[in-house]
Design a protein around this motif. Structure first.
Motif, short mmCIF file in Angstrom:
data_model
loop_
_atom_site.label_atom_id
_atom_site.label_comp_id
_atom_site.label_asym_id
_atom_site.label_seq_id
_atom_site.Cartn_x
_atom_site.Cartn_y
_atom_site.Cartn_z
N LEU A 174 0.82 -1.20 0.00
CA LEU A 174 0.00 0.00 0.00
C LEU A 174 0.86 1.26 0.00
CD1 LEU A 174 -3.02 0.75 0.06
CD2 LEU A 174 -2.83 0.94 2.53
N VAL A 175 1.99 1.20 0.70
CA VAL A 175 2.87 2.37 0.77
C VAL A 175 3.44 2.71 -0.60
CG1 VAL A 175 4.93 1.01 1.33
CG2 VAL A 175 4.80 3.40 2.03
N GLU A 176 3.59 1.70 -1.46
CA GLU A 176 4.13 1.94 -2.80
C GLU A 176 3.14 2.69 -3.69
OE1 GLU A 176 7.00 -2.03 -3.08
OE2 GLU A 176 5.00 -2.08 -3.96
N ASN A 177 1.91 2.76 -3.26
CA ASN A 177 0.87 3.49 -4.00
C ASN A 177 0.42 4.72 -3.22
OD1 ASN A 177 -0.69 3.62 -6.40
ND2 ASN A 177 -2.50 2.92 -5.29
N ASN A 178 1.34 5.26 -2.40
CA ASN A 178 1.06 6.46 -1.59
C ASN A 178 -0.17 6.28 -0.71
OD1 ASN A 178 3.23 8.01 -2.69
ND2 ASN A 178 2.01 8.30 -4.55
N TYR A 179 -0.32 5.06 -0.16
CA TYR A 179 -1.41 4.73 0.75
C TYR A 179 -2.78 4.93 0.10
CZ TYR A 179 2.07 4.35 4.39
OH TYR A 179 3.16 3.96 5.14
N ARG A 180 -2.84 4.74 -1.22
CA ARG A 180 -4.11 4.76 -1.94
C ARG A 180 -4.41 3.36 -2.44
NH1 ARG A 180 -1.98 9.74 -4.08
NH2 ARG A 180 -1.25 8.59 -5.91
N TYR A 181 -5.69 3.01 -2.41
CA TYR A 181 -6.10 1.70 -2.88
C TYR A 181 -6.31 1.77 -4.39
CZ TYR A 181 -8.20 -2.95 -2.16
OH TYR A 181 -8.46 -4.29 -2.15
N ARG A 182 -6.93 0.79 -4.99
CA ARG A 182 -7.15 0.80 -6.44
C ARG A 182 -7.95 2.02 -6.87
NH1 ARG A 182 -9.12 -4.20 -5.24
NH2 ARG A 182 -11.12 -3.66 -6.17
N GLU A 183 -7.69 2.48 -8.06
CA GLU A 183 -8.37 3.65 -8.60
C GLU A 183 -9.88 3.47 -8.56
OE1 GLU A 183 -8.38 7.48 -9.96
OE2 GLU A 183 -6.57 6.28 -9.59
N GLY A 184 -10.55 4.45 -7.94
CA GLY A 184 -12.01 4.41 -7.89
C GLY A 184 -12.59 3.54 -6.81
N VAL A 185 -11.73 2.94 -5.97
CA VAL A 185 -12.20 2.04 -4.90
C VAL A 185 -11.83 2.66 -3.56
CG1 VAL A 185 -12.02 -0.26 -3.89
CG2 VAL A 185 -11.90 0.03 -6.38
N PRO A 186 -12.77 2.80 -2.64
CA PRO A 186 -12.46 3.44 -1.35
C PRO A 186 -11.52 2.59 -0.52
CG PRO A 186 -14.65 2.47 -1.31
CD PRO A 186 -14.18 2.37 -2.73
N LEU A 187 -10.74 3.26 0.33
CA LEU A 187 -9.79 2.56 1.19
C LEU A 187 -10.50 1.62 2.15
CD1 LEU A 187 -6.77 2.34 1.78
CD2 LEU A 187 -7.02 4.16 3.46
N SER A 188 -11.76 1.91 2.44
CA SER A 188 -12.52 1.04 3.35
C SER A 188 -12.61 -0.38 2.83
CB SER A 188 -13.93 1.61 3.57
OG SER A 188 -14.61 1.74 2.33
N GLU A 189 -12.61 -0.55 1.50
CA GLU A 189 -12.65 -1.89 0.93
C GLU A 189 -11.36 -2.65 1.22
OE1 GLU A 189 -12.69 -3.82 -3.48
OE2 GLU A 189 -14.34 -2.46 -3.01
N TYR A 190 -10.25 -1.91 1.24
CA TYR A 190 -8.96 -2.53 1.57
C TYR A 190 -9.00 -3.10 2.99
CZ TYR A 190 -4.15 -2.65 3.31
OH TYR A 190 -2.98 -3.02 3.91
N PHE A 191 -9.49 -2.29 3.94
CA PHE A 191 -9.56 -2.77 5.32
C PHE A 191 -10.54 -3.94 5.45
CE2 PHE A 191 -8.14 1.70 5.98
CZ PHE A 191 -6.92 1.40 6.53
#
Length: 269
Positions: free
Chosen positions: A120-137
């Motif tokens: 996640l850090v390699e993507n500046n703590y952003r998840y996939r484009e258009g997908v909220p970070l809440s889905e990651y958690f």
């Protein structure tokens, strides 16, 4: 023996033996830069037409053969039962773990299939484009829940050391300098609380337990490498959160700065 010592030995002495043990002929083997607190020397192994692999060489004396076997046997069990983990690759001898002795020093060697994706850090703590970070958690929780469920049926052949074998008041007092008297007191209080709990999880507390592991590991690495104790900006952040009882790694506190996440002014010892 230090990290740099092992890297120096790698090309001339260790990698040729490892290549033969694990059938890595024809692979391009590249060193992965170490991160702060790293305990192993790690390489990527890539060859056209085959899956990439990760080679790990453990060299510190803080773990023994049984500890490593316990780890790789558990990973193999999780993989075979549908867990989202990178499988362990057996050596040509059929072993999950190989041991090499050179100049009276023992190295423990493991090979893993390289996991897909990126940190996640390699993507500046952003998840996939258009997908909220809440889905990651949510996905992380779902994956961990499945691993926990699978683990309930696991009967180990080799057992790793107990958490409290390492994380105890005597060891913390010996390891961490006296100038950190407050954090030493806080860690002992945390251990006392933890020992009295059932193992079913309380998130803020177990985040603090992870912080404790980071602190102990940080000072262990300096001790093992012969460095003078110090506290950089990242470690000072963790220590400050624990000393001031700031929960959730400071995410909801003024200590957290977007421009310099998880950093605090360096502490003098």
């Amino acid at each position: 023996m230090t990290y740099n010592d092992v890297v120096s030995l790698g090309d001339a002495h260790l990698l040729p033996v490892v290549t033969e043990l694990f059938g890595l002929e024809g692979y391009e083997i590249q060193l992965i830069p170490a991160h702060d607190g790293g305990r192993n020397v790690v390489y990527t192994c890539e060859k056209e037409g085959t899956d990439a692999k990760i080679l790990r060489i453990a060299f510190l004396p803080d773990r023994n053969r049984e500890d490593f076997l316990a780890e790789v046997e558990y990973i193999r069990y999780l993989f075979e039962h549908g867990g989202s983990v990178s499988d362990v690759v057996c050596s040509r001898k059929g072993n999950l773990l190989e041991e090499i002795t050179y100049q009276n020093h023992t190295f423990y060697i493991c090979l893993f299939k390289k996991a897909k994706g990126k940190l996640l850090v390699e993507n500046n703590y952003r998840y996939r484009e258009g997908v909220p970070l809440s889905e990651y958690f949510y996905n992380c929780g779902k994956t961990l829940g499945k691993l926990h469920h699978i683990s309930k049926e696991y009967t180990p052949v080799h057992r790793r050391y107990s958490f409290f074998d390492k994380y105890n008041a005597e060891y913390i007092n010996k390891l961490i300098p006296d100038s950190f008297s407050l954090i030493k007191k806080k860690l002992v209080e945390l251990l006392n609380t933890l020992e009295g709990l059932d193992t079913n999880s309380q998130l803020p507390l177990f985040i603090q337990v992870c912080d404790m592991e980071n602190i102990v590991d940080y000072f262990e690495v300096m001790q093992n490498s012969g460095e003078e104790p110090r506290s950089d900006e990242v470690m000072s952040y963790i220590i400050k959160c624990l000393e001031d009882d700031i929960p959730y790694k400071g995410f909801f506190h003024d200590i957290y700065l977007f421009e310099e996440p998880f950093e605090y002014e360096e502490r003098n010892i």
